[in-house]
Enzyme design. Structure first.
Site, PDB file in Angstrom:
ATOM      1  N   HIS A 120       0.859  -1.181   0.000  1.00 41.62           N
ATOM      2  CA  HIS A 120       0.000   0.000   0.000  1.00 41.62           C
ATOM      3  C   HIS A 120       0.900   1.236   0.000  1.00 41.62           C
ATOM      4  O   HIS A 120       1.213   1.796   1.047  1.00 41.62           O
ATOM      5  CB  HIS A 120      -0.907   0.003   1.239  1.00 41.62           C
ATOM      6  CG  HIS A 120      -1.920   1.097   1.254  1.00 41.62           C
ATOM      7  ND1 HIS A 120      -3.121   0.985   1.904  1.00 41.62           N
ATOM      8  CD2 HIS A 120      -1.931   2.338   0.699  1.00 41.62           C
ATOM      9  CE1 HIS A 120      -3.819   2.096   1.766  1.00 41.62           C
ATOM     10  NE2 HIS A 120      -3.102   2.934   1.031  1.00 41.62           N
ATOM     11  N   GLU A 164      -2.715  -1.742  -3.194  1.00 44.42           N
ATOM     12  CA  GLU A 164      -3.885  -1.043  -2.704  1.00 44.42           C
ATOM     13  C   GLU A 164      -3.551   0.419  -2.448  1.00 44.42           C
ATOM     14  O   GLU A 164      -2.413   0.766  -2.166  1.00 44.42           O
ATOM     15  CB  GLU A 164      -4.438  -1.699  -1.440  1.00 44.42           C
ATOM     16  CG  GLU A 164      -3.466  -1.769  -0.283  1.00 44.42           C
ATOM     17  CD  GLU A 164      -4.064  -2.493   0.916  1.00 44.42           C
ATOM     18  OE1 GLU A 164      -4.879  -3.413   0.718  1.00 44.42           O
ATOM     19  OE2 GLU A 164      -3.715  -2.117   2.052  1.00 44.42           O
ATOM     20  N   HIS A 213      -8.278  -6.233   7.462  1.00 44.75           N
ATOM     21  CA  HIS A 213      -8.109  -5.226   8.512  1.00 44.75           C
ATOM     22  C   HIS A 213      -8.380  -5.853   9.880  1.00 44.75           C
ATOM     23  O   HIS A 213      -9.496  -6.229  10.203  1.00 44.75           O
ATOM     24  CB  HIS A 213      -8.991  -3.992   8.328  1.00 44.75           C
ATOM     25  CG  HIS A 213      -8.406  -2.786   9.026  1.00 44.75           C
ATOM     26  ND1 HIS A 213      -7.576  -1.891   8.393  1.00 44.75           N
ATOM     27  CD2 HIS A 213      -8.482  -2.365  10.307  1.00 44.75           C
ATOM     28  CE1 HIS A 213      -7.200  -0.947   9.231  1.00 44.75           C
ATOM     29  NE2 HIS A 213      -7.731  -1.224  10.416  1.00 44.75           N
TER      30      HIS A 213
END
Length: 249
Positions: A43, A70, A190
């Site tokens: 990310h 991401e 998450h």
């Protein structure tokens, strides 16, 4: 079968703390693959506080499993993804200064924007996923953008799991079924960890992939990286060590 994609941002955070190349992000990513992970997630953020754009370019030709990038689809991010052409891109609504992802997209309010981004990536042959809350209406809106998958934001599940696992997972089961009905694949991520992952993965139908970084790296401080990857795979009902020779093409 649910794939395990390991987010290596925290490896890059540790490297950046000294400004040198220890630990070596590329070497660690290849080790994680060899230990049995099905993919690598990064990310890159605008401030490059962990993964840098240069890391993304270096990793692309080395990885033999799925590569997932991401991030928020800014112009710079879109340009990076189109040049690197990973297996998958996951669109998140994070502000540039966000410490971590804290909510899914309000897809209904951003349908036109997301649809245009999804179209560009799909035209380039890149699988797309939109980061969403476990909300049926939002998932239906995501389907209208043309995305291939949704990634369910699982912090609410992780927060409630210790006191009421069934209540915690219920909206995610409903969301996964709605995604399946809409023709979407289902990813999740998450705050999934060794305490809550097995329960989640056995309850969620059609779960294609989980992306786990922070908890996995924290566990590796005590267990070692190889053993940690093994335990996360076991929590998903996976066994053995493998590398998928996909070349991500």
């Amino acid at each position: 079968m649910t794939n395990l994609s390991v987010n290596i941002n925290k490896i890059a955070t540790l490297r950046n703390a000294r400004g040198e190349n220890r630990p070596d992000v590329e070497a660690v990513a290849l080790d994680i693959e060899s230990f049995g992970a099905d993919g690598i997630t990064v990310h890159p953020r605008p401030d490059e506080r962990h993964i840098r754009h240069s890391d993304v370019y270096k990793l692309r030709p080395l990885l033999r499993t799925e590569f997932n990038i991401e991030g928020y689809p800014s112009d710079d991010f879109v340009d990076l993804v189109l040049k690197v052409k990973p297996t998958q891109v996951t669109l998140v609504p994070d502000a540039p200064d966000a410490l971590t992802s804290s909510a899914g997209w309000n897809v209904a309010a951003n349908t036109e924007f997301l649809s245009a981004i999804v179209e560009r990536f799909k035209d380039a042959g890149i699988r797309t996923s939109i980061f969403v809350n476990a909300d049926v209406a939002t998932i239906r809106a995501a389907a209208s953008t043309g995305t291939d998958r949704v990634e369910l934001y699982t912090k609410p599940y992780a927060d409630l799991y210790p006191t009421d696992p069934e209540a915690a997972v219920a909206p995610f089961v409903e969301a996964a079924l709605a995604a399946r009905k809409a023709g979407l694949g289902v990813n999740a991520g998450h705050d999934l960890n060794l305490d809550n992952l097995a329960f989640f993965s056995t309850r969620i139908p059609f779960l294609s992939e989980v992306s786990i970084g922070h908890a996995l790296i924290c566990d590796a401080l005590y267990l070692g990286l190889k053993e940690t990857v093994r335990r996360y795979r076991a929590a998903l009902g996976l066994h053995g060590s493998k590398i998928q020779n996909k070349n991500n093409d």
